[in-house]
Design a protein around this motif. Structure first.
Motif, PDB file in Angstrom:
ATOM      1  N   UNK A 167       0.920  -1.252  -0.053  1.00 33.36           N
ATOM      2  CA  UNK A 167      -0.080  -0.058  -0.115  1.00 33.36           C
ATOM      3  C   UNK A 167       0.883   1.369   0.028  1.00 33.36           C
ATOM      4  N   UNK A 168       0.323   2.348   0.246  1.00 36.03           N
ATOM      5  CA  UNK A 168       1.300   3.571  -0.037  1.00 36.03           C
ATOM      6  C   UNK A 168       0.605   4.884   0.217  1.00 36.03           C
ATOM      7  N   UNK A 169       0.548   5.615  -0.938  1.00 39.15           N
ATOM      8  CA  UNK A 169      -0.190   6.893  -0.759  1.00 39.15           C
ATOM      9  C   UNK A 169      -0.759   7.387  -2.026  1.00 39.15           C
ATOM     10  N   UNK A 170      -1.432   8.489  -2.028  1.00 40.15           N
ATOM     11  CA  UNK A 170      -2.338   9.058  -3.113  1.00 40.15           C
ATOM     12  C   UNK A 170      -2.264  10.516  -3.095  1.00 40.15           C
ATOM     13  N   UNK A 171      -1.560  10.974  -3.948  1.00 38.11           N
ATOM     14  CA  UNK A 171      -1.517  12.349  -4.261  1.00 38.11           C
ATOM     15  C   UNK A 171      -2.663  12.943  -5.263  1.00 38.11           C
ATOM     16  N   UNK A 172      -3.568  13.896  -4.626  1.00 44.06           N
ATOM     17  CA  UNK A 172      -4.500  14.673  -5.662  1.00 44.06           C
ATOM     18  C   UNK A 172      -3.897  15.703  -6.573  1.00 44.06           C
ATOM     19  N   UNK A 173      -3.884  15.328  -7.959  1.00 40.13           N
ATOM     20  CA  UNK A 173      -3.191  16.065  -8.862  1.00 40.13           C
ATOM     21  C   UNK A 173      -4.435  16.837  -9.672  1.00 40.13           C
ATOM     22  N   UNK A 174      -5.079  16.090 -10.541  1.00 37.15           N
ATOM     23  CA  UNK A 174      -6.385  16.577 -11.064  1.00 37.15           C
ATOM     24  C   UNK A 174      -7.531  16.078 -10.812  1.00 37.15           C
ATOM     25  N   UNK A 175      -7.488  15.491  -9.348  1.00 42.17           N
ATOM     26  CA  UNK A 175      -8.896  14.674  -9.017  1.00 42.17           C
ATOM     27  C   UNK A 175     -10.231  15.293  -9.001  1.00 42.17           C
ATOM     28  N   UNK A 176     -11.293  14.660  -9.552  1.00 35.95           N
ATOM     29  CA  UNK A 176     -12.468  14.964  -9.369  1.00 35.95           C
ATOM     30  C   UNK A 176     -12.877  15.083  -7.582  1.00 35.95           C
ATOM     31  N   UNK A 177     -12.755  16.100  -6.919  1.00 30.21           N
ATOM     32  CA  UNK A 177     -13.116  16.224  -5.385  1.00 30.21           C
ATOM     33  C   UNK A 177     -14.115  15.556  -5.135  1.00 30.21           C
ATOM     34  N   UNK A 178     -15.402  15.753  -6.055  1.00 31.22           N
ATOM     35  CA  UNK A 178     -16.603  15.527  -5.558  1.00 31.22           C
ATOM     36  C   UNK A 178     -16.892  14.471  -4.917  1.00 31.22           C
ATOM     37  N   UNK A 221      -7.954  18.728  -0.816  1.00 30.41           N
ATOM     38  CA  UNK A 221      -7.729  19.659  -2.054  1.00 30.41           C
ATOM     39  C   UNK A 221      -7.116  18.816  -3.172  1.00 30.41           C
ATOM     40  N   UNK A 222      -6.659  19.482  -4.108  1.00 29.25           N
ATOM     41  CA  UNK A 222      -5.828  18.924  -5.110  1.00 29.25           C
ATOM     42  C   UNK A 222      -4.697  19.813  -5.856  1.00 29.25           C
ATOM     43  N   UNK A 223      -3.719  19.377  -6.426  1.00 28.30           N
ATOM     44  CA  UNK A 223      -2.810  20.480  -6.950  1.00 28.30           C
ATOM     45  C   UNK A 223      -3.455  21.434  -7.870  1.00 28.30           C
ATOM     46  N   UNK A 224      -4.554  20.730  -8.782  1.00 30.75           N
ATOM     47  CA  UNK A 224      -5.267  21.511  -9.777  1.00 30.75           C
ATOM     48  C   UNK A 224      -5.925  22.609  -8.822  1.00 30.75           C
ATOM     49  N   UNK A 225      -6.707  22.519  -7.899  1.00 31.37           N
ATOM     50  CA  UNK A 225      -7.532  23.459  -7.596  1.00 31.37           C
ATOM     51  C   UNK A 225      -6.453  24.504  -6.638  1.00 31.37           C
ATOM     52  N   UNK A 226      -5.545  24.293  -6.225  1.00 33.16           N
ATOM     53  CA  UNK A 226      -4.586  25.071  -5.656  1.00 33.16           C
ATOM     54  C   UNK A 226      -3.860  26.180  -6.782  1.00 33.16           C
TER      55      UNK A 226
END
Length: 243
Positions: free
Chosen positions: A174-185, A201-206
């Motif tokens: 297992x490991x990690x999940x970084x929100x890049x362009x993730x649909x946050x809904x 949040x996500x990188x796209x949002x920021x």
């Protein structure tokens, strides 16, 4: 310096990626068991390290200590949203994986690095913090929680990277999940990581723009190598070292 084999799995169903990790963990555990039995051939075998990068179709995963009530929708609603659900053997509570996310699964024998799970988690976090720094995103840790956060010490605290791992005889999956362009809904249908008073949040949002996901993977691989003082050997055979 340890060598870690880097494999980009592309888009892969969650269960398939989990099975793959379990397979490599078992191979390492079998070698350790043979060494315990003093089988000479096992001492000549090395336990390899892997870093799998991928993304998943929409899926919710619940950690072994998680609360199923933190999934806020029923089976029919999940079907309507085309999202699957797995109870897993990792630590942590519930989270979401889906398109636009960078998921990283290190399968490492920590006996060849350091036998400290807390340090392992902090090292994973550091690799993400340094990756985000390359994009001008200032991030850090939230005391008492795993993962990587923005403005962690304020009322605007929001998680950008979730983490949950399992270790058996110091071999990790297992490991990690970084929100890049993730649909946050999709996070609206769960209580992410069991935390009710903070957002995601996500990188796209920021950044206010789409982010090149392949570039993020390349930068993360470099920062992972530095953080673990390892050399990554991608499928191409080229070397990404900690130097």
């Amino acid at each position: 310096m340890n060598t870690v084999l880097l494999k980009d799995l592309g888009t892969i169903e969650y269960g398939e990626a989990w099975t793959l990790q379990e397979q490599y963990m078992k191979e390492g555990l079998d070698i350790k068991s043979a060494r315990f039995r003093q089988e000479a051939a096992a001492f000549a075998q090395t336990i390899p390290h892997y870093l799998f990068l991928c993304q998943h179709p929409h899926v919710y995963t619940l950690g072994k200590s998680g609360i199923e009530e933190n999934l806020l929708i029923n089976d029919q609603r999940m079907k309507d949203l085309d999202v699957r659900f797995y109870k897993t053997n990792r630590g942590g509570d519930i989270t979401y994986h889906g398109p636009g996310q960078m998921v990283a699964y290190p399968v490492l024998d920590l006996e060849q690095f350091f036998t400290d799970l807390g340090r392992y988690m902090r090292t994973l976090e550091e690799a993400i913090i340094l990756t985000l720094q390359e994009y001008g995103i200032v991030s850090g840790r939230l005391p008492g929680s795993t993962g990587v956060w923005l403005e962690a010490d304020t009322s605007q605290a929001r998680k950008i990277c979730a983490m949950g791992v399992k270790s058996s005889r110091w071999i990790t999956i297992h490991g990690l999940a970084l929100n890049v362009n993730t649909d946050l809904q999709y996070f609206n249908y769960i209580v992410p990581c069991g935390i009710t008073d903070k957002g995601v949040t996500s990188m796209e949002r920021e950044l206010g723009r789409k982010v090149d996901e392949e570039e993020v993977k390349r930068i993360f691989a470099q920062q992972f190598a530095k953080a673990f003082e390892a050399a990554l050997v991608p499928a191409s055979g080229s070397m990404v070292s900690a130097s």
